[in-house]
Design an enzyme around this catalytic site. Structure first.
Site, PDB file in Angstrom:
ATOM      1  N   CYS A 112       0.838  -1.205   0.000  1.00  0.00           N
ATOM      2  CA  CYS A 112       0.000   0.000   0.000  1.00  0.00           C
ATOM      3  C   CYS A 112       0.877   1.260   0.000  1.00  0.00           C
ATOM      4  O   CYS A 112       1.510   1.571  -0.983  1.00  0.00           O
ATOM      5  CB  CYS A 112      -1.001  -0.024   1.151  1.00  0.00           C
ATOM      6  SG  CYS A 112      -2.315   1.188   0.932  1.00  0.00           S
ATOM      7  N   HIS A 215      -3.579  -5.053   0.107  1.00  0.00           N
ATOM      8  CA  HIS A 215      -3.134  -5.462   1.444  1.00  0.00           C
ATOM      9  C   HIS A 215      -3.159  -6.985   1.587  1.00  0.00           C
ATOM     10  O   HIS A 215      -4.090  -7.535   2.180  1.00  0.00           O
ATOM     11  CB  HIS A 215      -4.023  -4.823   2.523  1.00  0.00           C
ATOM     12  CG  HIS A 215      -3.735  -3.382   2.769  1.00  0.00           C
ATOM     13  ND1 HIS A 215      -2.766  -2.956   3.656  1.00  0.00           N
ATOM     14  CD2 HIS A 215      -4.270  -2.260   2.242  1.00  0.00           C
ATOM     15  CE1 HIS A 215      -2.725  -1.636   3.673  1.00  0.00           C
ATOM     16  NE2 HIS A 215      -3.626  -1.181   2.816  1.00  0.00           N
ATOM     17  N   GLU A 217      -1.561  -8.767   3.581  1.00  0.00           N
ATOM     18  CA  GLU A 217      -1.475  -9.196   4.994  1.00  0.00           C
ATOM     19  C   GLU A 217      -2.855  -9.397   5.604  1.00  0.00           C
ATOM     20  O   GLU A 217      -2.992 -10.120   6.588  1.00  0.00           O
ATOM     21  CB  GLU A 217      -0.647  -8.187   5.809  1.00  0.00           C
ATOM     22  CG  GLU A 217      -1.373  -6.922   6.256  1.00  0.00           C
ATOM     23  CD  GLU A 217      -1.564  -5.896   5.140  1.00  0.00           C
ATOM     24  OE1 GLU A 217      -1.222  -6.182   3.971  1.00  0.00           O
ATOM     25  OE2 GLU A 217      -2.066  -4.798   5.454  1.00  0.00           O
TER      26      GLU A 217
END
Ligand code: MN
Length: 241
Positions: A112, A215, A217
Site C-alpha cells: 500500500c 493489502h 497481509e
C-alpha cells in the site's frame, strides 16, 4: 537455521492524550503475516539516524507497511487539497531507509503506502488524491471489511508477481487514497486495476524488490496467492548470496 529477520516500518501518530509521547504504531496483521511465512518480524521505529547501515546490516529483509499519505514535498509538489494527510516523521525515516536498503541489495516488499514510498524513494511521483485526479468506476477505498477482496487486478505475464501467484488476475482488497503516477526508473509495472491504476511494481534488477497497492497481509487466511507473496519474500530474505 536461523529464521530470516525482517524489519517492518510503521506509522507515527500524535500522542493519544495531552502530555503523552508521540507513538509508533503498526497493525499486527503485518508482523503476523511475516511470522506465518516463517520469518521473525521486528518493528522499526521512526527514529532519524545519520547512518542506516548498522541497522540494515542486521536485517535480512525490509517490509514497507501501509499508512497515511506520502508528503508530496518529497516528489517536488505542494499538497493538492485538504484530503492529503501526511506522516512527515515517517517520511524522514522511511525514504532514506529505503534508499539505503536498495543500495545494500536487501529484499524489499512494499504494501500500500509501501509501493508509494518505494516509488518516491526511487524518483517517481504519486496521485495525491486518486478520486480527484483519476476519477473512475473502481472503488479504491472500499467500505467492505479488510479481509474482503473487492476489485480485480490484471497481472503482467512473466513478472515475479505472476510466478508467485500463478495467474493472470487476482481479486484484491483496496484501501488507498494515493497511487503511483509516474513510475520511478528501476521499477516496472506488474499489475493494474481495470481503471489503469498501478496495483503492483517490481524492481528491474536481480534482487527481490516487489510492491503491491493492495493489502495481502489482511488476506493471508483466505488467499493462497497472498500467502505465496509473503513466502516468496521470506524465501528471498533467507537465500541472500
Ligand atoms: Mn486498488
Amino acid at each position: 537455521m536461523a529464521q530470516p529477520l525482517i524489519g517492518v516500518t510503521c506509522a507515527s501518530r500524535e500522542p493519544p492524550a495531552a502530555g503523552g509521547a508521540i507513538q509508533d504504531v503498526l497493525g499486527r496483521t503485518y508482523t503476523r503475516a511475516v511470522q506465518l511465512a516463517g520469518a521473525s518480524p521486528v518493528v522499526l521505529p521512526n527514529l532519524e539516524a545519520p547512518d542506516r547501515d548498522p541497522l540494515l546490516a542486521r536485517l535480512d529483509g525490509l517490509l514497507l507497511s501501509g499508512g497515511l499519505d506520502v508528503d508530496p514535498a518529497s516528489f517536488g509538489e505542494g499538497p493538492l487539497n485538504e484530503t492529503v494527510e501526511v506522516d512527515g516523521a515517517r517520511d524522514r525515516t522511511e525514504l532514506p531507509l529505503i534508499r539505503a536498503a536498495l543500495a545494500r541489495g536487501l529484499p524489499i516488499l512494499g504494501i500500500c503506502r509501501g509501493i508509494q514510498s518505494l516509488n518516491v524513494a526511487m524518483g517517481g511521483t504519486l496521485y495525491q488524491d486518486l478520486p480527484a485526479q483519476l476519477p473512475g468506476p473502481v472503488a479504491h477505498r472500499q467500505a467492505a471489511p479488510r479481509s474482503a477482496p473487492t476489485h480485480a487486478i490484471a497481472i503482467e505475464p512473466g513478472s515475479r508477481l505472476a510466478a508467485i501467484t500463478g495467474g493472470r488476475s487476482l481479486r484484491v482488497n483496496s484501501f488507498h487514497h494515493q497511487a503511483v503516477w509516474t513510475l520511478a526508473p528501476g521499477l516496472t509495472v506488474t499489475a493494474r486495476a481495470d481503471d489503469g491504476v498501478i496495483e503492483a511494481a517490481e524492481g528491474t534488477g536481480e534482487g527481490f524488490v516487489l510492491a503491491v497497492q493492495f493489502h495481502p497481509e489482511d488476506l493471508v487466511d483466505c488467499c493462497e496467492a497472498c500467502r505465496g507473496l509473503f513466502a516468496a519474500f521470506v524465501d528471498a530474505c533467507g537465500n541472500r548470496g
